[in-house]
Design a protein around this motif. Structure first.
Motif, short mmCIF file in Angstrom:
data_model
loop_
_atom_site.label_atom_id
_atom_site.label_comp_id
_atom_site.label_asym_id
_atom_site.label_seq_id
_atom_site.Cartn_x
_atom_site.Cartn_y
_atom_site.Cartn_z
N UNK A 247 0.87 -1.19 0.00
CA UNK A 247 0.00 0.00 0.00
C UNK A 247 0.90 1.23 0.00
N UNK A 248 1.47 1.54 -1.17
CA UNK A 248 2.52 2.55 -1.26
C UNK A 248 2.02 3.95 -1.59
N UNK A 249 0.73 4.11 -1.76
CA UNK A 249 0.21 5.44 -2.08
C UNK A 249 0.21 6.28 -0.82
N UNK A 303 7.77 5.15 10.66
CA UNK A 303 8.43 5.69 9.47
C UNK A 303 9.04 7.05 9.77
N UNK A 304 8.32 7.86 10.54
CA UNK A 304 8.85 9.15 10.95
C UNK A 304 10.09 9.01 11.80
N UNK A 420 1.43 8.16 6.84
CA UNK A 420 0.83 6.89 6.48
C UNK A 420 0.55 6.75 5.00
N UNK A 421 -0.20 5.69 4.68
CA UNK A 421 -0.49 5.36 3.29
C UNK A 421 -1.99 5.15 3.12
N UNK A 460 -1.21 -9.22 1.85
CA UNK A 460 -0.41 -8.16 2.45
C UNK A 460 -1.15 -6.83 2.51
N UNK A 461 -0.39 -5.75 2.50
CA UNK A 461 -0.96 -4.42 2.64
C UNK A 461 -1.92 -4.06 1.52
N UNK A 462 -1.73 -4.64 0.34
CA UNK A 462 -2.63 -4.35 -0.78
C UNK A 462 -4.04 -4.83 -0.47
N UNK A 463 -4.17 -5.81 0.42
CA UNK A 463 -5.47 -6.35 0.80
C UNK A 463 -5.98 -5.77 2.11
#
Length: 492
Positions: A247-249, A303-304, A420-421, A460-463
């Motif tokens: 989920x990279x957006x 991530x921060x 976040x994404x 994964x994150x795409x789901x």
């Protein structure tokens, strides 16, 4: 399991960390291992509890209880206590394909759900997990083990992050022929470019990839779906396709001055940094340097924190991290009971380093960015903020209230957005004509790992949306089962 009185006799110990003043001068991992003797004592702290919540893997609302991969934690803790390390390794890899990753980067929901943690310090599960797998590699116990028999089925996996690698590993073990496509120049996805070297050194990732290759998995890098190869080509060439693209957006800030130069997404910053480090140890200058700059990180998550640790190694002048939530409490509140993951204050490696280098914790809480201001030539020079608080109206609805008089101006040469994404990137969705749900994730059918396109699965994150590495591994494992069932049902 373990020594029945171990949790009473022994205190919790975790690996020591290299001194911040030393590790800020390099990009090596910051943790050191405990001795074998100390680890076996830590294994003794695992109590013979009737219901070990540590390996339950339950999602309760927004909280996680136990390990998503259902690791057999009490079993391998007991074996470590007894010095039976090879047997412990055999138990560990039954449920977790890549404990060398989770043992380094997982926030350890298992420890938050440890029974000892009700009124004492949890068993050092994460430290023991990493030690088991590291010893397995060091002792030569982990060797290529390709399947004895191959089926005639072929699978294409798009994305080589933790979900893609776990899915590939499981399907390969089942005897299917697996090809993994990765758009980057190196295999590993998030593990390679999304997590800094000081948390996960990349030779650890490459070691696992080489092992998977030796077991028969084919990896194809520098290949983007819809550009270098079309979705219909994959569907025609393989019996099944599994999307593990993450989920990279990134979520963005739509405020005044967002177009100014010097404002970047956090993942772009981290990716460029790691790639330049691996390609040339920064000699190519193909990265975003924070040297001598006032750096502001917007977003209070992991991530921060990784951005902070990276900017500190660049020798930034000053660094601040903005979070919209209040500081977490030192201990559990009534709203966060055991065995939920403890939402409590901690001093992450990056914050400890910042405290040493700059003299203060870089985190600012309950703060909202209002606008960016430029220097007249198109670059950001400052940003304006206001303090906020959450209030509840008479109907129980919560809303953010800006506190009058709390406005502040911050100097900024480099701003990193880490909020976040929002979901998967649209290119893959369009390439496969996939439907999305209201949360922008790929919409599942009645079979939760299947998409609306026959023979195309997801994991994964795409789901599930942005989540943990350990969840990605579990998703990959379960998607492999769904894919295997689909393909084998086609055999007449």
């Amino acid at each position: 399991m373990g020594k029945h009185t171990g949790f009473i006799e022994y205190d919790r110990k975790v690996p020591i960390e290299r001194k911040p003043s030393d590790r800020l001068n390099d990009w090596s991992e910051y943790q050191l291992l405990l001795s074998k003797e100390n680890l076996e004592i830590q294994g003794a702290r695992c109590m013979d509890c009737a219901t070990p919540f540590c390996h339950t893997g339950i999602q309760l609302g927004r909280s996680m209880i136990g390990c998503p991969t259902n690791n057999l934690i009490p079993e391998w803790n007991d074996l470590i206590y007894r010095g039976r390390w090879k047997e412990a390794l055999e138990r560990l890899v039954k449920t977790n394909n890549f404990p060398e990753f989770t043992g380094r980067v997982c926030p350890a929901p298992c420890e938050g759900s440890c029974t000892v943690a009700i009124n004492d310090s949890a068993v050092a599960i994460k430290s023991i997990e990493r030690a088991i797998i590291d010893k397995g590699f060091a002792e030569g116990w982990i060797t290529p083990n390709p399947p004895a028999i191959r089926t005639s089925k072929t699978v294409a996996i798009v994305g080589s992050g933790p979900a893609g690698l776990a899915c590939a590993d499981q399907l390969n073990k089942m005897g299917h022929s697996v090809t993994v496509f990765e758009r980057s120049d190196r295999i590993g996805g998030l593990l390679m470019y999304g997590i800094p070297n000081m948390k996960l050194e990349k030779d650890i990732v490459e070691r696992r990839v080489c092992l998977l290759e030796a077991e028969g998995i084919l990896f194809v890098a520098n290949t983007e779906i819809g550009k270098d190869i079309q979705a219909n080509e994959l569907r025609e060439s393989f019996d099944a396709v599994i999307l593990c693209t993450g989920a990279h957006k990134p979520r963005d800030l739509f405020i005044e001055g967002r177009e100014l130069k010097g404002i970047h997404f956090a993942m772009d910053y981290l990716t460029a940094n790691t790639k330049s480090l691996l390609d040339s140890h920064f000699a190519d200058q193909a990265y975003l340097s924070a040297e001598g700059m006032d750096v502001i990180v917007i977003g209070g998550g992991d991530t921060g924190a990784d951005c902070i640790a990276t900017a500190l190694r660049h020798k930034c002048k000053r660094i601040v991290q903005f979070g919209k939530h209040p500081q977490l409490p030192m201990g559990r509140t009534d709203a966060n009971p055991w065995p939920e993951f403890p939402n409590t204050f901690s001093l992450d490696y990056a914050y400890e380093e910042a405290s040493v280098q700059t003299g203060k914790d870089p985190r600012e809480y309950s703060i909202l960015t209002k606008r960016f201001i430029g220097d007249g030539s198109g670059r950001v020079k400052e940003l304006h903020t206001v303090q906020i608080e959450t209030r509840t109206d008479q109907h129980g609805n919560t809303f953010i209230h800006e506190i009058p008089g709390s406005e502040k101006i911050w100097p900024a040469d480099l701003v990193l957005i880490a909020i976040g994404f929002s979901g998967p990137e649209e290119e893959v969705l369009k390439a496969f004509a996939l439907k999305q749900d209201k949360h922008q994730k790929i919409k599942a059918t009645n079979e939760k790992y299947a998409t609306n396109i026959e023979g195309v699965f997801m994991a994964g994150d795409v789901r599930r949306g942005q989540s943990l590495v350990v969840w990605a591994i579990q998703e990959g494992r379960e998607a492999a089962i769904a894919c295997d069932s689909y393909m084998m049902s086609k055999i007449k």
